[in-house]
Design an enzyme around this catalytic site. Structure first.
Site, mmCIF file in Angstrom:
data_model
loop_
_atom_site.group_PDB
_atom_site.id
_atom_site.type_symbol
_atom_site.label_atom_id
_atom_site.label_comp_id
_atom_site.label_asym_id
_atom_site.label_seq_id
_atom_site.Cartn_x
_atom_site.Cartn_y
_atom_site.Cartn_z
ATOM 1 N N GLY A 185 59.156 39.893 42.171
ATOM 2 C CA GLY A 185 60.547 39.554 42.469
ATOM 3 C C GLY A 185 60.843 38.096 42.181
ATOM 4 O O GLY A 185 60.140 37.451 41.412
ATOM 5 N N HIS A 200 61.220 36.588 33.463
ATOM 6 C CA HIS A 200 61.184 38.039 33.701
ATOM 7 C C HIS A 200 62.160 38.767 32.776
ATOM 8 O O HIS A 200 61.900 39.890 32.340
ATOM 9 C CB HIS A 200 61.542 38.348 35.157
ATOM 10 N N GLY A 237 53.493 38.549 31.453
ATOM 11 C CA GLY A 237 53.784 37.247 30.866
ATOM 12 C C GLY A 237 52.510 36.517 30.473
ATOM 13 O O GLY A 237 51.509 36.557 31.198
ATOM 14 N N GLN A 260 45.362 36.317 33.980
ATOM 15 C CA GLN A 260 45.775 37.613 34.543
ATOM 16 C C GLN A 260 45.916 38.661 33.430
ATOM 17 O O GLN A 260 45.372 39.758 33.532
ATOM 18 C CB GLN A 260 47.100 37.458 35.282
ATOM 19 N N SER A 294 58.512 31.620 39.320
ATOM 20 C CA SER A 294 59.233 31.855 40.580
ATOM 21 C C SER A 294 59.010 30.695 41.536
ATOM 22 O O SER A 294 59.828 30.427 42.407
ATOM 23 C CB SER A 294 58.750 33.150 41.237
HETATM 24 O O1 PAF Z 1 52.319 38.265 37.849
HETATM 25 C C1 PAF Z 1 52.737 38.735 38.921
HETATM 26 O O2 PAF Z 1 53.896 38.591 39.281
HETATM 27 C C2 PAF Z 1 51.763 39.515 39.818
HETATM 28 O O3 PAF Z 1 50.495 38.960 39.774
HETATM 29 C C3 PAF Z 1 51.730 41.010 39.507
HETATM 30 C C4 PAF Z 1 51.205 41.286 38.108
HETATM 31 C C5 PAF Z 1 53.135 41.604 39.648
HETATM 32 C C6 PAF Z 1 50.815 41.732 40.494
HETATM 33 O O4 PAF Z 1 51.244 41.569 41.806
#
Ligand code: PAF
Length: 290
Positions: A38, A44, A154, A160, A193
């Site tokens: 969020g 996003h 992203g 990640q 964010s």
């Molecule tokens: O990148 C994010 O916002 C979070 O790490 C994700 C991939 C939504 C997992 O909670």
């Protein structure tokens, strides 16, 4: 059986439970998932637009995942504004928003989790123990619930997305992973964010992160050590600024393993940085070719 609730007649369907989600997706074409926590921003929007190009149905998940936050991290103050997120999704033509409660995602203690392995213990994983176990576990749960054909992440969170790509291969998950380039403000600050935490002076200091990455990227002809040195000297200056940039790590790593690149490294590499400005921890990275 209740029908999925919708915030506006022609807006996205907002669903809160796995049952509602299944009904909302029943009979729809190729599904693209954009997993988020969020506080949706321009970055996003880039992810959603990429999903829209590649899928018939776009699902955005909005879930602040407690499992990926350490005990002293910002879980409680992490920005949450579902109505604003719904508006962004409506503007971007998202079909379904999946915004479960914590109790829905974790009705009981999560005993079985996804181990991120050695790659998950480096850089972000070293600074935030358990973070990637939390990320990979929730991403796996979201993949199981949404069953997307593709998922967009992203590239700002380079480690990640590298781990998610690896998980999909190692666990044979039938999802295509799509990377979206980092969106930056005109002054270079990467969209995040957590930028909402920054006051003007902190934001000014935070620009040192992208400046350091640019300096590193311009020094590739000096090899791996030259790249690290060029970026480090920018960050050393920024440590003297007001407010100071407190470096957590600066690393030049192999993009497939996130292990530190040797002085002789050739080919692609990721220059990654994490630092605190005031109470806010920021990360950024750039891909380079040596
Ligand atoms: O990148 C994010 O916002 C979070 O790490 C994700 C991939 C939504 C997992 O909670």
């Amino acid at each position: 059986m209740t029908a999925p609730s919708t915030p506006a007649a022609d807006g996205p369907l907002l669903v809160r439970t796995p049952d509602e989600l299944r009904r909302a997706l029943d009979g729809r074409g190729r599904v693209g998932l954009v997993p988020t926590m969020g506080a949706l921003h321009g970055g996003h929007r880039t992810l959603v637009r990429l999903a829209r190009e590649k899928a018939e149905t776009v699902v955005v998940s909005v879930f602040v995942n407690p499992l990926q936050f350490g005990p002293d991290e910002d879980l409680d103050r992490y920005p949450r504004d579902l109505p604003a997120d719904v508006r962004v999704c409506a503007q971007e033509g998202v079909d379904v928003i999946f915004a479960p409660e914590v109790e829905t995602m974790y009705p009981a203690e999560q005993m079985v989790t996804v181990d991120a392995g050695a790659m998950g213990e480096r850089l972000e994983g070293a600074s935030r123990p358990g973070h990637f176990t939390g990320v990979l576990t929730v991403v796996t749960k979201l993949f199981q619930l949404v069953r997307p054909h593709l998922a967009v992440f992203g590239e700002k969170d380079a480690q990640q997305i590298a781990l998610v790509r690896r998980m999909v291969v190692d666990l044979n998950l039938p999802v295509e992973i799509v990377g979206a380039p980092t969106l930056r403000d005109a002054d270079g600050l990467a969209s995040s964010s957590r930028n909402v935490y920054l006051d003007d002076a902190q934001r000014e200091s935070a620009l040192a992160l992208s400046r350091a990455l640019r300096a590193g990227a311009e020094a590739t002809s000096d090899g791996a050590d030259g790249v690290r040195e060029a970026a480090r000297s920018v960050l050393e200056e920024a440590a003297k600024a007001t407010p100071p940039v407190e470096l957590d790590y600066l690393a030049l790593v192999d993009p497939a393993t996130f292990a530190e690149a040797s002085s002789e490294h050739r080919g692609s590499a990721v220059l990654a940085v994490a630092a605190r400005v005031g109470p806010t921890r920021l990360i950024d990275n750039v891909s380079v070719s040596l």
